[in-house]
Design a protein around this motif. Structure first.
Motif, mmCIF file in Angstrom:
data_model
loop_
_atom_site.group_PDB
_atom_site.id
_atom_site.type_symbol
_atom_site.label_atom_id
_atom_site.label_comp_id
_atom_site.label_asym_id
_atom_site.label_seq_id
_atom_site.Cartn_x
_atom_site.Cartn_y
_atom_site.Cartn_z
ATOM 1 N N LEU A 272 12.366 18.572 -51.386
ATOM 2 C CA LEU A 272 12.065 18.158 -53.011
ATOM 3 C C LEU A 272 12.364 17.510 -54.407
ATOM 4 N N PRO A 273 14.229 17.844 -53.703
ATOM 5 C CA PRO A 273 15.026 17.071 -55.046
ATOM 6 C C PRO A 273 14.637 15.537 -54.859
ATOM 7 N N GLY A 274 13.924 14.967 -53.937
ATOM 8 C CA GLY A 274 13.917 13.797 -53.584
ATOM 9 C C GLY A 274 12.737 13.050 -54.624
ATOM 10 N N PHE A 275 12.066 14.112 -54.745
ATOM 11 C CA PHE A 275 10.413 14.003 -56.037
ATOM 12 C C PHE A 275 9.843 14.655 -57.067
ATOM 13 N N ILE A 276 11.192 15.112 -56.615
ATOM 14 C CA ILE A 276 10.963 16.548 -58.578
ATOM 15 C C ILE A 276 11.089 15.556 -59.475
ATOM 16 N N ASP A 277 10.305 15.836 -60.377
ATOM 17 C CA ASP A 277 9.778 15.147 -61.890
ATOM 18 C C ASP A 277 11.124 16.135 -62.872
#
Length: 595
Positions: A490-495
């Motif tokens: 998730l850290p790579g894709f969170i907005d």
């Protein structure tokens, strides 16, 4: 050597046996072993006479045959094999049944390749009646000569117990004419094969007999005897005699077998290879869908070859599009392909681009389909976990089938066991999707894809799991495996521009899984990446405050006031997940082990 290159031979064989010609580039990887020769006490003298005229190295599974040859295009080989095996199994059901299939290939490619592969497959299925593999490079001179071709084929026929009574009739024929093996091949065929077959015709069920005889390398037959080697006239005469024998056998009602003849390599021509592929696969589709033998005309194949422009992927994509029963009958799909070609004559796309574009438009949601395909590409780290990708993508059960079902000529969505998969058949599709000049009306830029990905992750976090699962049954929680993978990445894709609550952060922390402290440091850095130096986004405040509390409760090393101030100007690197042991927010170092 091609049938038409021999005087009067092509017309003779075509009239009496109805040859079918297949061309291409082939390869043989078979490892072979010579057959054990069993001789019974009954008719030993006659059997010995036969064995003296058997070319053991010409058998398809002999130790003499070499295993290596140049490889061909894998799709071409697969297409030819499927077509040939279909013809062997079901050729009798054709409108005009053919008794000889002519197989040719480029010079030096090893036409023996496909013949050997088909021989092995047929033997496994009990379909192989006999073989003779000529070879101009064999140590044994007998593999270059025609004189023992009939006796070698006969030997293999005698190994089939399903042909009841044949062995006894053949041995009786040899006993009646001990010098039969010195006669012309035509006489050997009549007395040793055709006449015995007539006599045993009613003793067993032909449906249980083998079906095909393979004669490979006919162009490498150099004559009838050793003295003929090197004489072009003798070479042509011997090859012509063999073709005459095959023709006569096929014209006799007592002869139930059909022939595959491999010969005469030809120079490589991509259009010829594409034509071969199209003819083979269209023939296979015709048989499987019970279509008329005229369902695809020569003119249509000419058009498809022209549209391919030497690109094999065009032909392969067309065939996969036609071979999708969920889209409709193959004839309707073929008409669509031809119509697209006519509509796009003046379009700025190359033929394969136009084909990709038209196929993408068959999806009920073409823009969404493009986004899904690019989403899959961006998640190539999960290429071996297609179920996870499917759960990320779907908003409701069955959405993958709905969005991509008409695109299975471009991407595979189901594996052999019926499970999910996302396999691009060719890299050119991704190149097409990413080029605004080639994919003008369906182009989706990188910013739009990034937003689409972040939307999916945000929706899943808010739904506390994959949306399709929630829609299927609210009582069924998402799998632990799915949540672990989602939260780990998730850290790579969170907005950070979205609104989050402290409960969202706690849910993420609860589902990280054991030993995932690095992701906490990664999230702490990445959530702040797009903040201004003087002001943090609301999402950053929520996530960072909760992550700091998470570390404080567990005795972690926390960033100092100076480090937090520096972070506003020179931000912590999101890549810290790969070096988290030096990150300002990290768990305590484990105590050193005692010596």
């Amino acid at each position: 050597m091609d049938a038409s290159s021999l005087p009067n031979t092509h017309s003779l064989v075509a009239k009496r046996a109805d040859i079918r010609k297949v061309t291409g580039d082939y390869h043989d990887n078979s490892v072979t072993n010579i057959k054990n020769i069993q001789i019974s006490s009954l008719g030993r003298r006659e059997m010995d006479a036969l064995l003296n005229h058997v070319v053991h190295g010409a058998l398809h599974d002999s130790a003499e045959r070499g295993p290596d040859a140049p490889k061909c295009h894998p799709d071409t080989r697969t297409a030819v094999q499927r077509d040939m095996m279909s013809w062997i199994r079901h050729g009798d059901e054709d409108d005009v049944p053919k008794k000889i299939l002519w197989l040719s290939g480029p010079a030096g490619s090893g036409k023996t390749a496909i013949a050997g592969t088909i021989a092995d497959e047929c033997e496994k299925e009990g379909l192989l009646a006999a073989t003779f593999f000529f070879s101009a490079f064999s140590v044994s001179i007998d593999r270059r000569l025609s004189k023992n071709a009939v006796s070698t084929l006969l030997y293999s026929l005698l190994q089939h117990k399903s042909i009841v009574g044949l062995k006894e009739e053949v041995l009786a024929a040899i006993d009646g004419d001990p010098v039969i093996f010195e006669r012309h091949l035509d006489q050997q065929l009549e007395k040793l094969i055709l006449r015995p077959l007539r006599k045993v015709a009613g003793l067993s069920d032909r449906r249980h007999w083998p079906k095909v005889i393979i004669v490979d390398g006919l162009d490498e037959c150099e004559g009838c005897s050793e003295s003929d080697v090197g004489d072009p006239e003798s070479r042509t005469k011997a090859q012509k005699e063999i073709l005459s024998v095959l023709s006569r056998a096929c014209a006799d009602l007592a002869f139930p077998f059909r022939f595959i003849v491999a010969s005469r390599p030809e120079p490589y021509d991509p259009d010829a290879d594409i034509r071969l592929f199209l003819e083979a696969m269209l023939s296979d589709i015709r048989r499987r869908f019970s279509l008329s033998s005229t369902w695809v005309s020569k003119a249509v194949i000419d058009t498809l070859v022209k549209e391919s422009s030497g690109q094999f992927i065009y032909a392969a994509t067309v065939i996969r599009f036609l071979d999708n029963p969920r889209l409709g009958p193959p004839q309707e799909q073929l008409n669509r392909v031809l119509e697209w070609q006519r509509l796009d004559n003046s379009a700025p796309f190359a033929p394969v681009d136009a084909l990709y574009n038209r196929i993408l438009h068959t999806s009920p949601k073409p823009f969404l389909a493009v986004k899904w395909l690019l989403f899959v590409k961006e998640h190539n780290m999960f290429a071996d976990e297609p179920l996870y990708i499917k759960e990320l993508l779907e908003s409701y059960p069955g959405e993958t089938e709905y969005v991509l079902r008409s695109l299975t000529s471009l991407v595979g969505i189901v594996d052999e066991s019926g499970g999910p998969r996302f396999d691009f058949y060719h890299k050119s599709l991704l190149d097409f999707l990413k080029d605004p000049k080639r994919n003008a009306d369906l182009y989706v830029d990188k910013d739009a894809i990034d937003l689409f990905i972040k939307n999916r992750y945000y929706e899943i976090i808010q739904g506390r799991g994959p949306l399709s699962d929630a829609a299927a049954t609210l009582a069924q929680p998402p799998s632990k495996e799915f949540l672990n993978r989602l939260c780990n990445w998730l850290p790579g894709f969170i907005d950070p521009s979205r609104k989050y609550s402290s409960a969202d952060v706690e849910w993420w922390l609860a589902n990280l899984g054991e030993g995932r402290d690095a992701e906490v440091s990664w999230m702490f850095a990445s959530i702040h990446e797009k903040c201004d130096w003087y002001h943090c986004l609301s999402a950053c405040d929520v996530w960072r405050n909760r992550l700091l509390r998470h570390g404080r409760e567990r005795g972690w090393r926390l960033p100092t006031a100076k480090e937090m101030l520096q972070d506003r100007v020179k931000k912590f690197k999101p890549s810290a997940m790969h070096g988290w042991s030096k990150h300002p927010l990290r768990p305590p170092s484990p105590p050193a082990s005692e010596p």
